[in-house]
Each structure stands twice: as C-alpha cells, then as structure tokens.
Design an enzyme around this catalytic site. Structure first.
Site, PDB file in Angstrom:
ATOM      1  NE  ARG A 214      -2.041  -6.043   6.938  1.00 46.60           N
ATOM      2  CZ  ARG A 214      -3.725  -6.687   6.423  1.00 46.60           C
ATOM      3  NH1 ARG A 214      -3.772  -7.291   6.911  1.00 46.60           N
ATOM      4  NH2 ARG A 214      -4.335  -6.245   5.716  1.00 46.60           N
TER       5      ARG A 214
ATOM      6  CG  HIS B 196      -5.019  -5.654  -0.820  1.00 48.53           C
ATOM      7  ND1 HIS B 196      -6.146  -6.193  -0.093  1.00 48.53           N
ATOM      8  CD2 HIS B 196      -5.320  -7.223  -1.574  1.00 48.53           C
ATOM      9  CE1 HIS B 196      -7.199  -6.785  -0.413  1.00 48.53           C
ATOM     10  NE2 HIS B 196      -6.494  -7.252  -1.876  1.00 48.53           N
TER      11      HIS B 196
ATOM     12  CE1 TYR C 232      -9.139  -2.828   0.550  1.00 45.24           C
ATOM     13  CE2 TYR C 232      -9.154  -0.442  -0.905  1.00 45.24           C
ATOM     14  CZ  TYR C 232      -8.161  -1.315   0.219  1.00 45.24           C
ATOM     15  OH  TYR C 232      -7.276  -2.054   0.960  1.00 45.24           O
TER      16      TYR C 232
ATOM     17  CE  LYS D 292      -3.752  -2.478   2.341  1.00 44.66           C
ATOM     18  NZ  LYS D 292      -4.744  -2.235   3.327  1.00 44.66           N
TER      19      LYS D 292
ATOM     20  CB  THR E  99      -7.778  -6.558   9.807  1.00 43.29           C
ATOM     21  OG1 THR E  99      -7.958  -6.775   8.752  1.00 43.29           O
ATOM     22  CG2 THR E  99      -7.921  -5.440   8.467  1.00 43.29           C
TER      23      THR E  99
ATOM     24  CG  ASN F  68      -3.810  -2.543   6.804  1.00 47.32           C
ATOM     25  OD1 ASN F  68      -3.384  -2.303   5.767  1.00 47.32           O
ATOM     26  ND2 ASN F  68      -4.738  -3.405   7.183  1.00 47.32           N
TER      27      ASN F  68
ATOM     28  CG  PHE G 223     -13.190   1.693   6.759  1.00 46.57           C
ATOM     29  CD1 PHE G 223     -12.792   1.076   6.066  1.00 46.57           C
ATOM     30  CD2 PHE G 223     -14.477   0.977   7.930  1.00 46.57           C
ATOM     31  CE1 PHE G 223     -13.063  -0.391   5.841  1.00 46.57           C
ATOM     32  CE2 PHE G 223     -14.361  -0.132   8.070  1.00 46.57           C
ATOM     33  CZ  PHE G 223     -13.332  -1.055   7.039  1.00 46.57           C
TER      34      PHE G 223
ATOM     35  CD  GLU H  79      -8.790  -9.095  -3.826  1.00 48.66           C
ATOM     36  OE1 GLU H  79      -7.112  -8.861  -3.902  1.00 48.66           O
ATOM     37  OE2 GLU H  79      -9.608  -8.683  -3.073  1.00 48.66           O
TER      38      GLU H  79
HETATM   39  P1  DAT Z   1      -7.782  -6.820   5.701  1.00 44.76           P
HETATM   40  O1  DAT Z   1      -6.937  -5.843   4.250  1.00 44.76           O
HETATM   41  O2  DAT Z   1      -7.010  -7.410   5.822  1.00 44.76           O
HETATM   42  O3  DAT Z   1      -8.575  -8.377   4.331  1.00 44.76           O
HETATM   43  P2  DAT Z   1      -9.933  -5.909   5.484  1.00 44.76           P
HETATM   44  O4  DAT Z   1     -10.965  -6.214   4.369  1.00 44.76           O
HETATM   45  O5  DAT Z   1     -11.673  -6.524   6.560  1.00 44.76           O
HETATM   46  O6  DAT Z   1      -9.415  -6.007   6.339  1.00 44.76           O
HETATM   47  O7  DAT Z   1     -10.505  -4.291   5.369  1.00 44.76           O
HETATM   48  C1  DAT Z   1      -9.517  -3.512   4.098  1.00 44.76           C
HETATM   49  C2  DAT Z   1      -9.079  -2.456   4.306  1.00 44.76           C
HETATM   50  O8  DAT Z   1      -9.679  -1.336   5.475  1.00 44.76           O
HETATM   51  C3  DAT Z   1      -7.725  -2.939   5.440  1.00 44.76           C
HETATM   52  O9  DAT Z   1      -6.433  -3.160   5.159  1.00 44.76           O
HETATM   53  C4  DAT Z   1      -7.797  -1.489   6.142  1.00 44.76           C
HETATM   54  C5  DAT Z   1      -9.104  -0.444   5.955  1.00 44.76           C
HETATM   55  N1  DAT Z   1      -9.940  -0.604   7.704  1.00 44.76           N
HETATM   56  C6  DAT Z   1     -10.885  -2.064   8.178  1.00 44.76           C
HETATM   57  N2  DAT Z   1     -11.168  -2.203   8.508  1.00 44.76           N
HETATM   58  C7  DAT Z   1     -10.770  -0.504   9.420  1.00 44.76           C
HETATM   59  C8  DAT Z   1     -11.305  -0.149  10.394  1.00 44.76           C
HETATM   60  N3  DAT Z   1     -11.688  -0.890  11.339  1.00 44.76           N
HETATM   61  N4  DAT Z   1     -10.744   1.570  10.035  1.00 44.76           N
HETATM   62  C9  DAT Z   1     -10.247   1.873   9.237  1.00 44.76           C
HETATM   63  N5  DAT Z   1     -10.243   0.926   8.039  1.00 44.76           N
HETATM   64  C10 DAT Z   1     -10.283   0.089   8.279  1.00 44.76           C
HETATM   65 MG    MG Z   2      -9.819  -7.422   2.680  1.00 43.98          MG
END
Ligand code: DAT
Ligand code: MG
Length: 147
Positions: A102, A115, A49, A9, A91, A112, A57, A126
């Site tokens: 991470r 991805h 996304y 990222k 995450t 973080n 968020f 993707e």
């Molecule tokens: P991952 O990236 O582990 O697959 P995810 O798909 O649940 O996680 O979320 C996508 C991204 O969104 C994640 O990498 C960071 C952001 N994100 C997730 N939860 C969040 C939160 N509570 N506040 C801010 N950003 C968040």
């Molecule tokens: Mg995800």
C-alpha cells in the site's frame, strides 16, 4: 501450517499489479495454495465486509469491491497472516511505509490495492467464503526446507 486470504482489489487488477503482488509473496517464501480472478457479488461483498456494516463508508466499499474483477488468493506459511499484513502496510496508503504494497502503490484509503485477513478466525472465515475446498492445493515445495 497457517493460511491466509489475500485479494488484489479491483484497483490493483486495473493497474496491472497482480504479478507484482504475487511475486512479493512468492519471493518472501510463502506458498500459493489457490487463486482465481473473479467478480465479487454484492451479497458476497456485504458478507465479507460484514464487520463494517455500520461504518459510513460501507456502501462505497461494497460498490468498489464489486466494480471489477479481483484476484482472490490463499497463501500458506509460518505466521503468514500477520506477516502478509506487515507486507501490505497500513490501511491508509498515505500512512503506509514505503516498501509495503500500500505504501508503494496506493494513494487513497478507499482504493488501497489489497485485502488481507487480520486474524486466524478471519482467515478461516474468508477462505471458506471465497474458495471451495477442492480449489485449494495441498503440496510441499522442495525449497521449503530453505525458507
Ligand atoms: P484493512 O483492509 O486494512 O483490514 P479495515 O478492515 O479497517 O482495513 O477496512 C476495510 C476496508 O475499508 C479498507 O481496506 C478500506 C476501507 N476503509 C477503511 N477505512 C475507510 C475510510 N475511513 N474511508 C473509506 N474507506 C475506508
Ligand atoms: Mg480488515
């Protein structure tokens, strides 16, 4: 053989972590199939996304992922989808185990570092969102019989 979509990222690119991250997956024994440094458009970010569209968020996430270049990659190997997720860590970097990407390099959930696709269906989706078929290289490494 399984393939996954991984992406350093914008925070990881700014913090000079591309080499470190590529190195971890190389040393693990996975095979790099395609890679490029690119700016993600707002449209691509919203599609990528899409599952998070209703989350509070979402706007921040789209702004962040489009804020600077990302390093987009396709990696290949046995169980690479779930193993890469394990290597990435939880995450939220605050909860990610030391030794994971991470856990070692992140602090906040919004930045973080990496991805990774979370299932075979998301990997396929993707990869095709970020890469043309001609950008993916089909080859075998001699060392693969030792991995
Ligand atoms: P991952 O990236 O582990 O697959 P995810 O798909 O649940 O996680 O979320 C996508 C991204 O969104 C994640 O990498 C960071 C952001 N994100 C997730 N939860 C969040 C939160 N509570 N506040 C801010 N950003 C968040
Ligand atoms: Mg995800």
């Amino acid at each position: 053989m399984e393939r996954t979509y991984l992406m350093v990222k914008p925070d990881g690119v700014q913090r000079n972590l591309i080499g470190e991250i590529v190195s971890r997956f190389e040393k693990k024994g996975f095979t790099l199939v395609g890679a490029k440094l690119m700016i993600v458009s707002k449209e691509l970010a919203e599609t990528h996304y899409g599952e998070h569209k209703e989350r509070p968020f979402f706007g921040e996430l789209v702004n962040f992922i489009t804020s600077g270049p990302v390093f987009a990659m396709v990696w290949e190997g046995e169980n690479v989808i779930s193993t890469a997720r394990t290597m990435m860590g939880s995450t939220n970097p605050a909860e990610a185990a030391p030794g994971t990407i991470r856990g070692d390099y992140g602090v906040q959930v919004s930045m973080n570092v990496i991805h990774g696709s979370d299932s075979p269906a998301s990997a396929e989706r993707e990869i095709s969102l970020f890469f043309h078929e001609q950008e993916l290289n089909n080859y075998k490494k001699e060392v693969s019989k030792w991995v």
